[in-house]
Design a protein around this motif. Structure first.
Motif, PDB file in Angstrom:
ATOM      1  N   SER A  56      -6.476 -27.916   0.237  1.00  0.00           N
ATOM      2  CA  SER A  56      -5.840 -28.178  -1.065  1.00  0.00           C
ATOM      3  C   SER A  56      -4.424 -28.720  -0.918  1.00  0.00           C
ATOM      4  O   SER A  56      -3.875 -29.287  -1.857  1.00  0.00           O
ATOM      5  N   ALA A  57      -3.826 -28.584   0.258  1.00  0.00           N
ATOM      6  CA  ALA A  57      -2.457 -29.044   0.493  1.00  0.00           C
ATOM      7  C   ALA A  57      -2.393 -30.542   0.809  1.00  0.00           C
ATOM      8  O   ALA A  57      -1.304 -31.093   0.916  1.00  0.00           O
ATOM      9  N   VAL A  58      -3.551 -31.193   0.966  1.00  0.00           N
ATOM     10  CA  VAL A  58      -3.615 -32.612   1.341  1.00  0.00           C
ATOM     11  C   VAL A  58      -4.638 -33.315   0.447  1.00  0.00           C
ATOM     12  O   VAL A  58      -5.339 -32.663  -0.327  1.00  0.00           O
ATOM     13  N   PRO A  59      -4.765 -34.648   0.554  1.00  0.00           N
ATOM     14  CA  PRO A  59      -5.793 -35.353  -0.223  1.00  0.00           C
ATOM     15  C   PRO A  59      -7.196 -35.044   0.320  1.00  0.00           C
ATOM     16  O   PRO A  59      -7.811 -35.840   1.035  1.00  0.00           O
ATOM     17  N   TRP A  60      -7.687 -33.874  -0.014  1.00  0.00           N
ATOM     18  CA  TRP A  60      -8.958 -33.341   0.506  1.00  0.00           C
ATOM     19  C   TRP A  60     -10.144 -34.255   0.227  1.00  0.00           C
ATOM     20  O   TRP A  60     -11.108 -34.281   0.989  1.00  0.00           O
ATOM     21  N   TRP A  61     -10.107 -35.007  -0.856  1.00  0.00           N
ATOM     22  CA  TRP A  61     -11.230 -35.860  -1.231  1.00  0.00           C
ATOM     23  C   TRP A  61     -11.425 -37.016  -0.273  1.00  0.00           C
ATOM     24  O   TRP A  61     -12.443 -37.689  -0.311  1.00  0.00           O
ATOM     25  N   ARG A  62     -10.461 -37.239   0.629  1.00  0.00           N
ATOM     26  CA  ARG A  62     -10.576 -38.337   1.594  1.00  0.00           C
ATOM     27  C   ARG A  62     -11.248 -37.913   2.898  1.00  0.00           C
ATOM     28  O   ARG A  62     -11.456 -38.740   3.781  1.00  0.00           O
ATOM     29  N   VAL A  63     -11.574 -36.634   3.054  1.00  0.00           N
ATOM     30  CA  VAL A  63     -12.324 -36.144   4.219  1.00  0.00           C
ATOM     31  C   VAL A  63     -13.682 -35.715   3.689  1.00  0.00           C
ATOM     32  O   VAL A  63     -13.774 -34.794   2.867  1.00  0.00           O
ATOM     33  N   VAL A  64     -14.723 -36.414   4.141  1.00  0.00           N
ATOM     34  CA  VAL A  64     -16.015 -36.359   3.456  1.00  0.00           C
ATOM     35  C   VAL A  64     -17.197 -36.148   4.397  1.00  0.00           C
ATOM     36  O   VAL A  64     -17.070 -36.246   5.614  1.00  0.00           O
ATOM     37  N   ARG A  65     -18.337 -35.947   3.771  1.00  0.00           N
ATOM     38  CA  ARG A  65     -19.609 -35.857   4.501  1.00  0.00           C
ATOM     39  C   ARG A  65     -20.018 -37.251   4.960  1.00  0.00           C
ATOM     40  O   ARG A  65     -19.741 -38.239   4.281  1.00  0.00           O
ATOM     41  N   SER A  66     -20.696 -37.330   6.071  1.00  0.00           N
ATOM     42  CA  SER A  66     -21.068 -38.641   6.614  1.00  0.00           C
ATOM     43  C   SER A  66     -22.111 -39.365   5.779  1.00  0.00           C
ATOM     44  O   SER A  66     -22.241 -40.577   5.872  1.00  0.00           O
ATOM     45  N   ASP A  67     -22.856 -38.638   4.933  1.00  0.00           N
ATOM     46  CA  ASP A  67     -23.879 -39.294   4.118  1.00  0.00           C
ATOM     47  C   ASP A  67     -23.321 -39.846   2.810  1.00  0.00           C
ATOM     48  O   ASP A  67     -24.044 -40.447   2.024  1.00  0.00           O
ATOM     49  N   GLY A  68     -22.030 -39.640   2.559  1.00  0.00           N
ATOM     50  CA  GLY A  68     -21.406 -40.188   1.364  1.00  0.00           C
ATOM     51  C   GLY A  68     -21.589 -39.361   0.108  1.00  0.00           C
ATOM     52  O   GLY A  68     -21.067 -39.715  -0.946  1.00  0.00           O
ATOM     53  N   ARG A  69     -22.335 -38.256   0.208  1.00  0.00           N
ATOM     54  CA  ARG A  69     -22.493 -37.395  -0.978  1.00  0.00           C
ATOM     55  C   ARG A  69     -21.177 -36.689  -1.278  1.00  0.00           C
ATOM     56  O   ARG A  69     -20.451 -36.298  -0.366  1.00  0.00           O
ATOM     57  N   LEU A  70     -20.911 -36.501  -2.547  1.00  0.00           N
ATOM     58  CA  LEU A  70     -19.673 -35.856  -2.971  1.00  0.00           C
ATOM     59  C   LEU A  70     -19.729 -34.361  -2.671  1.00  0.00           C
ATOM     60  O   LEU A  70     -20.791 -33.754  -2.677  1.00  0.00           O
ATOM     61  N   LEU A  71     -18.577 -33.776  -2.422  1.00  0.00           N
ATOM     62  CA  LEU A  71     -18.467 -32.377  -2.036  1.00  0.00           C
ATOM     63  C   LEU A  71     -19.035 -31.473  -3.121  1.00  0.00           C
ATOM     64  O   LEU A  71     -18.541 -31.480  -4.257  1.00  0.00           O
ATOM     65  N   PRO A  72     -20.086 -30.708  -2.806  1.00  0.00           N
ATOM     66  CA  PRO A  72     -20.703 -29.833  -3.808  1.00  0.00           C
ATOM     67  C   PRO A  72     -19.680 -28.880  -4.433  1.00  0.00           C
ATOM     68  O   PRO A  72     -18.872 -28.276  -3.748  1.00  0.00           O
ATOM     69  N   GLY A  73     -19.728 -28.813  -5.753  1.00  0.00           N
ATOM     70  CA  GLY A  73     -18.821 -27.957  -6.489  1.00  0.00           C
ATOM     71  C   GLY A  73     -17.513 -28.638  -6.862  1.00  0.00           C
ATOM     72  O   GLY A  73     -16.747 -28.133  -7.675  1.00  0.00           O
ATOM     73  N   HIS A  74     -17.244 -29.785  -6.255  1.00  0.00           N
ATOM     74  CA  HIS A  74     -15.992 -30.514  -6.513  1.00  0.00           C
ATOM     75  C   HIS A  74     -16.253 -31.975  -6.856  1.00  0.00           C
ATOM     76  O   HIS A  74     -15.340 -32.800  -6.807  1.00  0.00           O
ATOM     77  N   GLU A  75     -17.513 -32.279  -7.199  1.00  0.00           N
ATOM     78  CA  GLU A  75     -17.907 -33.673  -7.406  1.00  0.00           C
ATOM     79  C   GLU A  75     -17.052 -34.392  -8.450  1.00  0.00           C
ATOM     80  O   GLU A  75     -16.587 -35.501  -8.202  1.00  0.00           O
ATOM     81  N   LEU A  76     -16.860 -33.778  -9.602  1.00  0.00           N
ATOM     82  CA  LEU A  76     -16.157 -34.474 -10.680  1.00  0.00           C
ATOM     83  C   LEU A  76     -14.676 -34.655 -10.385  1.00  0.00           C
ATOM     84  O   LEU A  76     -14.109 -35.713 -10.673  1.00  0.00           O
ATOM     85  N   ARG A  77     -14.053 -33.654  -9.778  1.00  0.00           N
ATOM     86  CA  ARG A  77     -12.647 -33.794  -9.382  1.00  0.00           C
ATOM     87  C   ARG A  77     -12.505 -34.899  -8.345  1.00  0.00           C
ATOM     88  O   ARG A  77     -11.594 -35.730  -8.426  1.00  0.00           O
ATOM     89  N   ALA A  78     -13.397 -34.900  -7.355  1.00  0.00           N
ATOM     90  CA  ALA A  78     -13.343 -35.933  -6.319  1.00  0.00           C
ATOM     91  C   ALA A  78     -13.578 -37.310  -6.935  1.00  0.00           C
ATOM     92  O   ALA A  78     -12.870 -38.268  -6.611  1.00  0.00           O
ATOM     93  N   LEU A  79     -14.549 -37.405  -7.833  1.00  0.00           N
ATOM     94  CA  LEU A  79     -14.872 -38.680  -8.457  1.00  0.00           C
ATOM     95  C   LEU A  79     -13.675 -39.233  -9.226  1.00  0.00           C
ATOM     96  O   LEU A  79     -13.405 -40.441  -9.177  1.00  0.00           O
TER      97      LEU A  79
END
Length: 122
Positions: A56-79
């Motif tokens: 949470s201290a960094v741009p967490w949405w820029r470290v992702v799963r290799s398949d490109g799926r959005l982080l479960p539970g945080h999809e809308l914030r990441a989007l």
């Protein structure tokens, strides 16, 4: 060592992972495995654990799963972040569960060098 917002000192590996996350330019991403490879230490699971605990201290949405799926539970914030940063996305087909797009990993993936946010990979 840096301090986490809770005031606790970060483990050295966690600090290095978060430093890499900070380098990823807006609109680009690295996978958990990319970060581990860039550091030449740990693996995707270790990077994922650091991001879950301290991300949470960094741009967490820029470290992702290799398949490109959005982080479960945080999809809308990441989007919201991806759209604000013009991160390349692949729209989901209407038949896809939740109709959420995925990251276009071919276009969004950052190599850790070109167009970076500062600092060079050594």
């Amino acid at each position: 060592m840096s301090e986490h917002p809770t005031g606790d000192a970060l483990p050295e590996y966690a600090e290095r992972v978060l430093d890499v996350a900070d380098l990823i330019p807006p609109g680009r991403v690295m996978t958990y495995g990319d970060v581990a490879e860039w550091l030449d230490e740990g693996g995707p699971r270790q990077v994922g654990r650091v991001m879950a605990l301290y991300g949470s201290a960094v741009p967490w949405w820029r470290v992702v799963r290799s398949d490109g799926r959005l982080l479960p539970g945080h999809e809308l914030r990441a989007l919201d972040h991806y759209r604000a940063e013009n991160t390349p996305l692949r729209e989901a087909p209407a038949s896809a569960e939740g109709h959420l797009p995925r990251l276009d990993m071919r276009r969004a993936r950052w190599d850790g060098v070109t167009g970076g946010g500062g600092g060079a990979h050594t």
